[in-house]
Design an enzyme around this catalytic site. Structure first.
Site, mmCIF file in Angstrom:
data_model
loop_
_atom_site.group_PDB
_atom_site.id
_atom_site.type_symbol
_atom_site.label_atom_id
_atom_site.label_comp_id
_atom_site.label_asym_id
_atom_site.label_seq_id
_atom_site.Cartn_x
_atom_site.Cartn_y
_atom_site.Cartn_z
ATOM 1 N N SER A 141 -28.419 6.831 0.296
ATOM 2 C CA SER A 141 -27.971 6.671 -1.096
ATOM 3 C C SER A 141 -29.013 5.835 -1.822
ATOM 4 O O SER A 141 -29.754 5.069 -1.184
ATOM 5 C CB SER A 141 -26.632 5.932 -1.132
ATOM 6 O OG SER A 141 -26.288 5.573 -2.455
ATOM 7 N N TYR A 154 -21.191 -1.920 1.198
ATOM 8 C CA TYR A 154 -21.632 -0.518 1.085
ATOM 9 C C TYR A 154 -23.158 -0.480 1.002
ATOM 10 O O TYR A 154 -23.806 0.314 1.684
ATOM 11 C CB TYR A 154 -21.002 0.155 -0.137
ATOM 12 C CG TYR A 154 -21.420 1.608 -0.269
ATOM 13 C CD1 TYR A 154 -20.969 2.569 0.635
ATOM 14 C CD2 TYR A 154 -22.291 2.022 -1.280
ATOM 15 C CE1 TYR A 154 -21.375 3.907 0.528
ATOM 16 C CE2 TYR A 154 -22.687 3.347 -1.388
ATOM 17 C CZ TYR A 154 -22.228 4.290 -0.489
ATOM 18 O OH TYR A 154 -22.628 5.606 -0.586
HETATM 19 N N1 LIG Z 1 -20.822 10.603 -4.381
HETATM 20 C C1 LIG Z 1 -21.859 9.814 -4.572
HETATM 21 O O1 LIG Z 1 -22.096 9.337 -5.709
HETATM 22 C C2 LIG Z 1 -22.798 9.512 -3.434
HETATM 23 C C3 LIG Z 1 -24.049 8.969 -3.756
HETATM 24 C C4 LIG Z 1 -24.927 8.674 -2.732
HETATM 25 C C5 LIG Z 1 -24.578 8.921 -1.417
HETATM 26 N N2 LIG Z 1 -23.351 9.427 -1.131
HETATM 27 C C6 LIG Z 1 -23.030 9.650 0.287
HETATM 28 O O2 LIG Z 1 -22.799 11.032 0.494
HETATM 29 C C7 LIG Z 1 -21.979 11.210 1.630
HETATM 30 C C8 LIG Z 1 -20.864 12.182 1.294
HETATM 31 O O3 LIG Z 1 -20.020 11.606 0.309
HETATM 32 P P1 LIG Z 1 -19.344 12.447 -0.875
HETATM 33 O O4 LIG Z 1 -19.849 11.898 -2.136
HETATM 34 O O5 LIG Z 1 -19.448 13.890 -0.612
HETATM 35 O O6 LIG Z 1 -17.825 11.917 -0.733
HETATM 36 P P2 LIG Z 1 -16.463 12.672 -0.356
HETATM 37 O O7 LIG Z 1 -16.233 13.810 -1.281
HETATM 38 O O8 LIG Z 1 -15.433 11.601 -0.308
HETATM 39 O O9 LIG Z 1 -16.746 13.227 1.098
HETATM 40 C C9 LIG Z 1 -16.850 12.359 2.218
HETATM 41 C C10 LIG Z 1 -16.739 13.173 3.499
HETATM 42 O O10 LIG Z 1 -16.896 12.286 4.614
HETATM 43 C C11 LIG Z 1 -15.827 12.533 5.527
HETATM 44 N N3 LIG Z 1 -15.511 11.335 6.287
HETATM 45 C C12 LIG Z 1 -15.234 10.090 5.824
HETATM 46 N N4 LIG Z 1 -14.952 9.276 6.851
HETATM 47 C C13 LIG Z 1 -15.058 10.021 7.994
HETATM 48 C C14 LIG Z 1 -14.870 9.744 9.372
HETATM 49 N N5 LIG Z 1 -14.534 8.522 9.800
HETATM 50 N N6 LIG Z 1 -15.048 10.744 10.262
HETATM 51 C C15 LIG Z 1 -15.389 11.987 9.843
HETATM 52 N N7 LIG Z 1 -15.590 12.314 8.559
HETATM 53 C C16 LIG Z 1 -15.410 11.330 7.642
HETATM 54 C C17 LIG Z 1 -14.656 12.976 4.644
HETATM 55 O O11 LIG Z 1 -13.761 13.785 5.396
HETATM 56 P P3 LIG Z 1 -12.332 13.358 5.967
HETATM 57 O O12 LIG Z 1 -11.749 12.354 5.008
HETATM 58 O O13 LIG Z 1 -11.597 14.659 6.027
HETATM 59 O O14 LIG Z 1 -12.625 12.794 7.311
HETATM 60 C C18 LIG Z 1 -15.384 13.846 3.633
HETATM 61 O O15 LIG Z 1 -15.572 15.138 4.134
HETATM 62 C C19 LIG Z 1 -21.504 9.814 2.041
HETATM 63 O O16 LIG Z 1 -22.302 9.365 3.122
HETATM 64 C C20 LIG Z 1 -21.772 8.977 0.787
HETATM 65 O O17 LIG Z 1 -21.967 7.631 1.107
HETATM 66 C C21 LIG Z 1 -22.461 9.744 -2.103
#
Ligand SMILES: NC(=O)c1ccc[n+]([C@@H]2O[C@H](COP(=O)([O-])OP(=O)(O)OC[C@H]3O[C@@H](n4cnc5c(N)ncnc54)[C@H](OP(=O)(O)O)[C@@H]3O)[C@@H](O)[C@H]2O)c1
Length: 254
Positions: A141, A154
């Site tokens: 990120s 975080y």
């Molecule tokens: N959105 C942003 O602005 C942003 C920016 C930079 C980086 N990121 C990173 O991108 C990645 C994906 O996030 P997203 O934005 O797509 O958020 P999201 O829509 O909330 O998706 C997160 C995913 O991670 C899974 N997850 C969470 N905890 C888990 C666990 N203990 N075991 C297995 N799966 C788990 C969730 O599935 P379940 O709940 O079904 O397990 C879900 O599929 C993350 O690493 C986040 O830090 C996001």
């Protein structure tokens, strides 16, 4: 050859995407499958995974697993030969200043974002090493490059992802494996709902600006893993055009 074409086709490749039940992981699974890869989906919410398997058809399968559980992650890779692994599962919990932080939230973030990535990399590496090629993509990120108020744990977890990426490059040097860290700014997913626990508050994160979509990030991942074998796209930083830093977001023209 047309420079726009993918130079390393994904057909015949076997991918694992963690966090595939939502957001960036789901979009990445769709993008990789559309480009010809077989995709194994991992997350905790099994119903969501089964829906995506049904949508993607024969090229998809899934395991309901928690990446915090080293043994569960290891079982997914046991006896398999995955050659494209996207360690995407992650979350933010809370935005309290450090002295008010909830230690359960801290454990959730550290165990998922740091240990989950370590578990995934550790389980994926034997097959990648045996094959002598393949891709391991980590979701970092911009929070792993710049800290912001209330970001504390975080931020620390995403700085750790960046350190893990750099460590993998050194430890696996000469193995033929490519490592990539993909570091987005604001992406509209369920991330903010999970972090803030409230839909109105989550919506306000993206208010008055155009965030990245999960498909934008998936496209960057697809680009990285389809370069010719001698090219390793190491670090991808994607910002929304209206975000200049983790603290500067242009909203409603201001
Ligand atoms: N959105 C942003 O602005 C942003 C920016 C930079 C980086 N990121 C990173 O991108 C990645 C994906 O996030 P997203 O934005 O797509 O958020 P999201 O829509 O909330 O998706 C997160 C995913 O991670 C899974 N997850 C969470 N905890 C888990 C666990 N203990 N075991 C297995 N799966 C788990 C969730 O599935 P379940 O709940 O079904 O397990 C879900 O599929 C993350 O690493 C986040 O830090 C996001």
């Amino acid at each position: 050859m047309n420079a726009q074409q993918d130079q390393l086709p994904l057909s015949g490749r076997r991918a694992v995407v963690t966090g595939a039940s939502s957001g960036i992981g789901r979009a990445t699974a769709r993008a990789l499958a559309a480009a010809g890869a077989n995709v194994h989906l991992v997350a905790r919410r099994k119903e969501r995974l089964l829906e995506l398997v049904e949508e993607l058809g024969a090229c998809a399968s899934c395991s309901a697993a928690d990446v915090r559980d080293a043994e569960a992650v290891s079982e997914i890779f046991d006896g398999q030969s995955y050659d494209l692994v996207v360690a995407n599962a992650g979350l933010g919990k809370g935005v309290a200043p450090l002295h008010e932080g909830d230690t359960d939230d801290w454990a959730d973030m550290i165990d998922t974002n740091v240990k989950g990535v370590l578990h995934t990399a550790r389980a994926a590496l034997p097959a990648l090493r045996a094959a002598g090629h393949g891709d391991l993509v980590l979701l970092g990120s911009v929070a792993g490059r710049q800290v912001y108020p209330g970001g504390n744990v975080y931020n620390a977890s995403k700085h750790a992802v960046r350190a893990i990426y750099e460590a993998l490059r050194l430890d696996e040097f000469g193995s033929g494996i490519r490592f990539t860290t993909v570091d987005p700014g604001l992406v509209e997913t369920e991330f903010s709902l999970v972090r803030l626990g409230d839909q109105d508050a989550a919506d306000r994160v993206y208010d008055g600006m155009t965030p990245l979509t999960p498909e934008d990030v998936a496209d960057a991942i697809r680009y990285a893993v389809t370069r010719p074998p001698h090219v390793n796209i190491g670090e991808i930083v994607l910002w929304p055009t209206e975000q200049a830093s983790t603290r500067d977001v242009h909203r409603n023209g201001h």
